[in-house]
Write an enzyme that holds these catalytic residues in place. Structure first.
Site, short mmCIF file in Angstrom:
data_model
loop_
_atom_site.label_atom_id
_atom_site.label_comp_id
_atom_site.label_asym_id
_atom_site.label_seq_id
_atom_site.Cartn_x
_atom_site.Cartn_y
_atom_site.Cartn_z
N HIS A 124 -23.96 -3.18 48.41
CA HIS A 124 -25.02 -4.07 48.02
C HIS A 124 -25.18 -3.98 46.42
CE1 HIS A 124 -29.50 -4.10 47.15
NE2 HIS A 124 -29.56 -4.78 48.22
N ASP A 201 -24.47 5.19 49.95
CA ASP A 201 -25.55 4.37 50.00
C ASP A 201 -25.93 4.45 51.62
OD1 ASP A 201 -27.43 2.31 50.61
OD2 ASP A 201 -26.36 1.12 49.09
N LYS A 227 -36.72 1.07 55.11
CA LYS A 227 -35.88 0.82 55.97
C LYS A 227 -35.81 1.69 57.42
CE LYS A 227 -33.33 -1.41 52.45
NZ LYS A 227 -33.06 -2.99 52.63
N1 PMP Z 1 -28.03 -0.64 49.93
C1 PMP Z 1 -28.06 -1.23 50.89
C2 PMP Z 1 -27.03 -1.15 51.89
C3 PMP Z 1 -29.41 -1.75 51.18
O1 PMP Z 1 -29.47 -2.56 52.30
C4 PMP Z 1 -30.46 -1.92 50.29
C5 PMP Z 1 -31.73 -2.59 50.63
N2 PMP Z 1 -31.35 -4.09 50.91
C6 PMP Z 1 -30.21 -1.02 49.19
C7 PMP Z 1 -29.28 -0.52 48.94
C8 PMP Z 1 -31.27 -1.00 48.17
O2 PMP Z 1 -32.31 -0.43 48.73
P1 PMP Z 1 -33.94 -0.42 48.02
O3 PMP Z 1 -34.27 -1.86 47.86
O4 PMP Z 1 -34.76 -0.13 49.05
O5 PMP Z 1 -34.01 0.32 46.81
#
Ligand code: PMP
Length: 407
Positions: A124, A201, A227
């Site tokens: 991400h 992550d 999540k």
């Molecule tokens: N890493 C992954 C694999 C994610 O799916 C996400 C959220 N889509 C994030 C990081 C970022 O998380 P957040 O927006 O809650 O900080």
């Protein structure tokens, strides 16, 4: 489908009991954020109704209650991820802030010219950009770990990249775009063999109950409450105690200090050294309520149920001409990412929304991964414990309708 009563669990989520655009809502955007059970909503509301006060100030009953609930919430997260202690659990806004904390604090003190940070193609943006920023500031270099067509990390390529210049390997536990479950424990062992640290992550992994920071033998692990059927604005960074002890603070302010004077300031002990300012007390309590809720559910049965919904999707996809799944990971969670010939992902997303079906379309904050597959984006249906076989049928009715309309 295996015996898992998703239908019964649906009743715990008030938001699911509504119509959208004249149709019963089918919520398939769980990798973006999950919905919240009533017990989480109540925990947050009750905190504000009864206990709201600033924490760690200790001067009155409400502050004592707020502090106790807030620190109990930290204990709950520690237990959920199998941390040896609660002081290794640092409250943050979410995975993004957790990774930035490590990049700024650990990265700026440990990285220098010639050092490398390995980041996989599955990452991400929140596990790419912080490393680019800290590498630009320190003279270190971000090196991409290749993947295979299946959407799995290329472990042979990783072996070749690992040498004593590598200081950190940053990988997700589960890919938000493809659903890949990465062999984090193996990657940790490989990283440690060359003296590198590993940051995981875990944004997409936590909801599946697969987080055991000791068994994974990782150095840092990041999660987001939202999540995990918990609230937005709260998450946790877990770190190995010796590393956290040695790291300089990230943000400065109240809470994180021991004494302040113009001659010099000393810092608080863990975890408070990394928690400047008034924390997000209510949502930490809400996150603990989500974890308590999940304690009553067999999460491996839930994961199997979600994988069964993926299998059902792949079966139904065979009847849709020109539908192509992106990636086919060796091990995956219930995420179905695909493109449809002749139909733009955002057009399909809009048409599904008109039928009350919520999916995500686009690059999913994984542009390097989309470049790898040479697609501008995908349509992603991501399944949660409250989704049913009927939800998948509704999705495919919508896809067939789109095919008739757009082709
Ligand atoms: N890493 C992954 C694999 C994610 O799916 C996400 C959220 N889509 C994030 C990081 C970022 O998380 P957040 O927006 O809650 O900080």
């Amino acid at each position: 489908l295996p015996a898992f009563d998703a239908e019964r669990l649906r009743a715990d989520f008030p938001i699911l009991q509504q119509e959208v655009n004249g149709h019963p809502l089918v919520y398939l955007d769980n990798a973006a954020t999950t919905q919240k059970p009533e017990v989480v909503i109540e925990a947050i509301a009750n905190y504000y109704r009864r206990d709201n006060a600033n924490v760690h100030r200790g001067a009155h009953a409400l502050s004592d209650r707020a502090t106790a609930a807030f620190e109990r919430a930290r204990d709950t997260v520690a237990r959920f991820i199998n941390s040896p202690t609660a002081r290794q659990v640092i409250w943050v806004r979410g995975t993004t802030e957790a990774i930035n904390l490590v990049a700024h604090s650990w990265g700026r003190s440990e990285l220098g010219p010639g050092d490398k940070v390995l980041v996989s193609y599955l990452e991400h943006h929140s596990d790419i950009v912080p490393w680019q920023l800290v590498c630009a500031a320190t003279g270190a270099e971000v090196v991409a770990i290749p993947i295979l067509e299946s959407g799995d990390i290329d472990m042979a390529a990783l072996d070749e990249l690992l040498d004593e210049r590598v200081k950190l390997v940053a990988v997700n536990h589960v890919s938000n775009a493809l659903g890949t479950v990465n062999p984090v424990k193996d990657i940790a062992a490989k990283a440690h063999a060359v003296g590198a640290k590993i940051l995981v992550d875990g944004a997409q992994a936590a909801a599946h109950g697969m987080v055991d920071v000791q068994a994974l033998d990782c150095d840092f692990y990041a999660i987001s409450g939202h999540k995990l059927y918990g609230p937005t604005g709260i998450g946790a960074l877990w770190g190995r105690e010796t590393l956290l002890e040695a790291m300089p603070p990230f943000l400065g302010g109240g809470e994180m200090i021991e004494t302040v004077s113009f001659a010099g300031t000393t810092f608080n002990t863990l975890p408070f050294k990394f928690e400047a300012g008034t924390p997000n007390i209510a949502d930490a309590i809400g996150l603990a309520a989500a974890i308590d809720y999940l304690d009553g559910i067999d999460l491996s049965a839930a994961a199997a149920h979600e994988r069964a919904l993926l299998a059902q999707s792949l079966e139904l996809a065979k009847q849709v001409e020109g539908l192509r799944r992106i990636g086919a990971p060796n091990e995956a969670v219930g995420i179905f990412s695909f493109v449809l010939d002749g139909v733009h992902p955002s057009d399909l997303g809009m048409l599904l929304d008109q039928q009350g079906i919520a999916v995500r379309t686009g690059h999913h904050c994984t542009q390097p991964l989309m470049d790898y597959y040479q697609v501008p984006g995908t349509v992603r249906a991501s399944y949660a414990l409250y989704n049913t076989a009927q939800d998948v049928e509704r999705l495919f009715e919508g896809i067939h309708k789109a095919v008739r309309l757009f082709r």
